[in-house]
Design a protein around this motif. Structure first.
Motif, PDB file in Angstrom:
ATOM      1  N   LYS A   1     -95.391   6.303  17.456  1.00 26.12           N
ATOM      2  CA  LYS A   1     -96.440   5.720  18.293  1.00 26.12           C
ATOM      3  C   LYS A   1     -96.044   4.267  18.514  1.00 26.12           C
ATOM      4  N   THR A   2     -95.783   3.915  19.745  1.00 29.33           N
ATOM      5  CA  THR A   2     -95.218   2.603  20.025  1.00 29.33           C
ATOM      6  C   THR A   2     -96.283   1.517  20.018  1.00 29.33           C
ATOM      7  N   GLN A   3     -95.914   0.371  19.499  1.00 25.07           N
ATOM      8  CA  GLN A   3     -96.814  -0.771  19.404  1.00 25.07           C
ATOM      9  C   GLN A   3     -97.001  -1.451  20.757  1.00 25.07           C
ATOM     10  N   VAL A   4     -95.922  -1.613  21.505  1.00 26.47           N
ATOM     11  CA  VAL A   4     -96.012  -2.351  22.767  1.00 26.47           C
ATOM     12  C   VAL A   4     -95.711  -1.465  23.960  1.00 26.47           C
ATOM     13  N   ILE A   5     -94.547  -0.812  23.944  1.00 21.24           N
ATOM     14  CA  ILE A   5     -94.110  -0.065  25.119  1.00 21.24           C
ATOM     15  C   ILE A   5     -94.102   1.431  24.825  1.00 21.24           C
ATOM     16  N   PRO A   6     -95.041   2.191  25.367  1.00 18.86           N
ATOM     17  CA  PRO A   6     -95.123   3.622  25.110  1.00 18.86           C
ATOM     18  C   PRO A   6     -93.848   4.362  25.488  1.00 18.86           C
ATOM     19  N   LEU A   7     -93.448   5.294  24.639  1.00 26.27           N
ATOM     20  CA  LEU A   7     -92.300   6.179  24.865  1.00 26.27           C
ATOM     21  C   LEU A   7     -90.965   5.455  24.915  1.00 26.27           C
ATOM     22  N   SER A   8     -90.951   4.180  24.574  1.00 26.00           N
ATOM     23  CA  SER A   8     -89.690   3.446  24.578  1.00 26.00           C
ATOM     24  C   SER A   8     -88.783   3.939  23.468  1.00 26.00           C
ATOM     25  N   LYS A   9     -87.520   4.099  23.751  1.00 31.49           N
ATOM     26  CA  LYS A   9     -86.556   4.560  22.745  1.00 31.49           C
ATOM     27  C   LYS A   9     -85.607   3.448  22.311  1.00 31.49           C
ATOM     28  N   THR A  10     -85.866   2.232  22.786  1.00 30.36           N
ATOM     29  CA  THR A  10     -85.003   1.133  22.372  1.00 30.36           C
ATOM     30  C   THR A  10     -85.227   0.793  20.910  1.00 30.36           C
ATOM     31  N   SER A  11     -84.172   0.435  20.222  1.00 28.18           N
ATOM     32  CA  SER A  11     -84.274   0.124  18.802  1.00 28.18           C
ATOM     33  C   SER A  11     -84.955  -1.220  18.549  1.00 28.18           C
ATOM     34  N   PHE A  12     -85.124  -2.009  19.605  1.00 32.99           N
ATOM     35  CA  PHE A  12     -85.712  -3.335  19.439  1.00 32.99           C
ATOM     36  C   PHE A  12     -87.228  -3.291  19.246  1.00 32.99           C
ATOM     37  N   VAL A  13     -87.883  -2.280  19.823  1.00 33.80           N
ATOM     38  CA  VAL A  13     -89.337  -2.290  19.906  1.00 33.80           C
ATOM     39  C   VAL A  13     -89.996  -1.794  18.629  1.00 33.80           C
ATOM     40  N   HIS A  14     -91.018  -2.507  18.183  1.00 36.81           N
ATOM     41  CA  HIS A  14     -91.775  -2.091  17.008  1.00 36.81           C
ATOM     42  C   HIS A  14     -92.603  -0.853  17.309  1.00 36.81           C
ATOM     43  N   THR A  15     -92.626   0.073  16.370  1.00 38.62           N
ATOM     44  CA  THR A  15     -93.539   1.190  16.449  1.00 38.62           C
ATOM     45  C   THR A  15     -94.823   0.810  15.732  1.00 38.62           C
ATOM     46  N   ARG A  16     -95.843   1.664  15.830  1.00 32.87           N
ATOM     47  CA  ARG A  16     -97.067   1.422  15.068  1.00 32.87           C
ATOM     48  C   ARG A  16     -96.765   1.407  13.565  1.00 32.87           C
ATOM     49  N   LEU A  17     -95.771   2.167  13.146  1.00 35.97           N
ATOM     50  CA  LEU A  17     -95.443   2.232  11.724  1.00 35.97           C
ATOM     51  C   LEU A  17     -94.849   0.905  11.247  1.00 35.97           C
ATOM     52  N   THR A  18     -93.841   0.398  11.953  1.00 33.47           N
ATOM     53  CA  THR A  18     -93.242  -0.864  11.524  1.00 33.47           C
ATOM     54  C   THR A  18     -94.239  -2.011  11.652  1.00 33.47           C
ATOM     55  N   HIS A  19     -95.062  -1.962  12.691  1.00 30.89           N
ATOM     56  CA  HIS A  19     -96.113  -2.967  12.841  1.00 30.89           C
ATOM     57  C   HIS A  19     -97.078  -2.923  11.656  1.00 30.89           C
ATOM     58  N   SER A  20     -97.495  -1.710  11.260  1.00 34.05           N
ATOM     59  CA  SER A  20     -98.441  -1.570  10.153  1.00 34.05           C
ATOM     60  C   SER A  20     -97.844  -2.055   8.843  1.00 34.05           C
ATOM     61  N   LEU A  21     -96.579  -1.777   8.621  1.00 34.20           N
ATOM     62  CA  LEU A  21     -95.908  -2.259   7.410  1.00 34.20           C
ATOM     63  C   LEU A  21     -95.867  -3.784   7.386  1.00 34.20           C
ATOM     64  N   GLU A  22     -95.566  -4.383   8.523  1.00 31.07           N
ATOM     65  CA  GLU A  22     -95.511  -5.847   8.592  1.00 31.07           C
ATOM     66  C   GLU A  22     -96.888  -6.475   8.416  1.00 31.07           C
ATOM     67  N   VAL A  23     -97.905  -5.867   9.019  1.00 31.65           N
ATOM     68  CA  VAL A  23     -99.271  -6.366   8.839  1.00 31.65           C
ATOM     69  C   VAL A  23     -99.668  -6.271   7.371  1.00 31.65           C
ATOM     70  N   SER A  24     -99.255  -5.194   6.718  1.00 31.60           N
ATOM     71  CA  SER A  24     -99.566  -5.002   5.303  1.00 31.60           C
ATOM     72  C   SER A  24     -98.917  -6.085   4.438  1.00 31.60           C
ATOM     73  N   VAL A  25     -97.678  -6.428   4.741  1.00 32.80           N
ATOM     74  CA  VAL A  25     -96.975  -7.479   3.984  1.00 32.80           C
ATOM     75  C   VAL A  25     -97.682  -8.821   4.158  1.00 32.80           C
ATOM     76  N   VAL A  26     -98.032  -9.142   5.396  1.00 31.76           N
ATOM     77  CA  VAL A  26     -98.753 -10.389   5.665  1.00 31.76           C
ATOM     78  C   VAL A  26    -100.121 -10.355   4.990  1.00 31.76           C
TER      79      VAL A  26
END
Length: 447
Positions: free
Chosen positions: A49-74
């Motif tokens: 589930k993409t954080q910014v750009i839906p269905l994007s397959k680029t490795s640069f874009v955060h998914t909801r998962l990586t975003h959630s992990l980062e929010v959790s760390v902060v």
């Protein structure tokens, strides 16, 4: 509100009180919450589930998962900084009850980890797509069969309410969902009110809603256990926010402000020189210009500024929380922590650029349009099939749809609202890719 009650270790189904001083330090209850969330299938699905750009397959874009992990760390850092100050101010929490500053960090980290767990595919447009199916699409036909609150739940489909449902819903053989501590659930409950009345005041806690009607009884139980202040607004019961919710919200605000901006730079949607200038304004008090000028790549410069910016805003948010603790505990602090920041102007400049260059970019717009069509089609197929089944009029096609997907939602329930929420919950649980695949199969585009 008082901290001893707010830090309740109680879980669904508990008969005896859980005392902090009796906890096993190697398996602390609040840390168990984190583990249960991270191993849940609902959390794992956030990887698609993409954080910014839906269905994007680029490795640069955060998914909801990586975003959630980062929010959790902060969030963990915010909780620890605040927890240390709270224990200094209220030493009995430590000396008598056994609480430690890391407990605050563990609660905020767990709640922050789960903060997006109820979000549908295709970003916030997914929430709108589900809501508009029932407000202006074919789902409007159900309005007369529902109470005003039930219908509002659907037309304003809310990821936060869906998240509470996912975390707490009992299923066959699994009572109480993930059975998280009530302190963590309280910190998760960002909008402690029903869908109506809608935005009854300007208080940040009333911006959206936090539970569907089917979860009201348990939501009330959690709120009362942790001691949230009960209020009556326009004849309806609402609650004050759990204080640690402000830290969960701040962690999310910090991450999406800085890291979505970073994604925009990496994708080439925002010019590097232009973007870095805005980040430098935010960290001008802490930047080591000699060190910064030695960095030769965009990634290194961006990483350095991101780190400084996040740390700056963590310290700022924690300071605002401590300065306003009494207002927060009395339920009268009515805005997000970051909105009180001395860096508000710099933050707003960054957000404005992100809206213009990222959230409203052509790629995002086109894929959100596709998301509307995908989700409306899935909702329509499942709702119609469930309706016809309950009316005894199911066609062979309806039976095929229910045979393929009916195990994922409660289509046999005679109560219309329960069926519709169950179907909406299933559609919201789909990943971007899985929703697209199911749409393609229904349309006969893929077998």
């Amino acid at each position: 509100m008082n901290w001893e009650q707010l830090l309740s270790l109680k879980r669904y189904g508990d008969k005896n009180k859980r005392l902090r001083k009796e906890q096993d330090e190697t398996r602390l209850g609040f840390e168990v919450d984190y583990d249960r969330i991270i191993f849940s299938s609902a959390f794992r699905s956030l990887q698609d589930k993409t954080q910014v750009i839906p269905l994007s397959k680029t490795s640069f874009v955060h998914t909801r998962l990586t975003h959630s992990l980062e929010v959790s760390v902060v969030g963990r850092s915010l909780g620890r900084v605040v927890g240390k100050k709270i224990l200094e101010k209220h030493p009995h929490l430590s000396t008598i009850h056994g609480y430690q500053f890391n407990d605050f960090g563990a609660i905020v980290a767990a709640a922050a980890l789960a903060h997006d767990i109820g979000n549908p595919p295709f970003g916030h447009s997914g929430e709108k797509a589900i809501g508009e199916y029932f407000k202006t699409g074919r789902g409007k036909q159900y309005k007369e069969q529902l109470t005003p609150k039930q219908y509002q739940d659907l037309i304003d489909f809310e990821g936060n309410a869906n998240g509470f449902k996912i975390l707490t819903e009992s299923r066959e053989g699994i009572e109480g969902g993930l059975r998280l501590s009530y302190a963590t659930l309280g910190a998760f409950m960002k909008y402690p009110k029903a869908s109506l009345p809608k935005k009854p005041t300007s208080h940040i806690a009333h911006k959206k809603y936090g539970f569907f009607q089917n979860e009201k009884i348990f939501f009330d139980e959690v709120a009362e256990e942790v001691g949230l202040l009960k209020q009556n607004i326009k004849g309806e019961t609402t609650y004050s926010r759990h204080p640690l919710t402000y830290l969960v919200e701040a962690a999310d605000d910090i991450c999406y402000t800085i890291i979505d901006f970073e994604d925009g730079i990496n994708l080439g949607l925002i010019q590097e020189e232009y973007a870095l200038e805005y980040l430098i304004k935010l960290v001008k008090e802490t930047i080591n210009t000699t060190k910064y000028n030695q960095l030769t790549t965009t990634a290194d410069r961006l990483g350095y500024l991101r780190s400084l910016a996040i740390n700056t805003l963590i310290q700022e948010a924690a300071s605002i929380f401590i300065d306003n603790e009494e207002k927060i505990l009395s339920g009268t602090f009515d805005t997000a922590l970051i909105d009180k920041s001395k860096y508000d102007a710099q933050i707003n400049d960054i957000i404005k650029i992100s809206i213009d260059k990222i959230y409203q970019s052509q790629e995002v717009t086109e894929k959100e349009i596709a998301g509307y069509e995908i989700l409306a089609t899935l909702l329509d197929q499942y709702c119609v099939a469930a309706d016809r089944y309950n009316a005894g009029e199911a066609s062979n096609y309806d039976k095929l749809i229910l045979r393929a997907e009916g195990h994922n939602f409660d289509y046999q329930n005679e109560e219309v609202y329960t069926r519709l929420i169950s179907i909406s919950n299933f559609v919201a649980s789909l990943t971007d890719g899985n929703a697209l695949l199911k749409f393609q199969k229904i349309k006969g585009l893929k077998i």
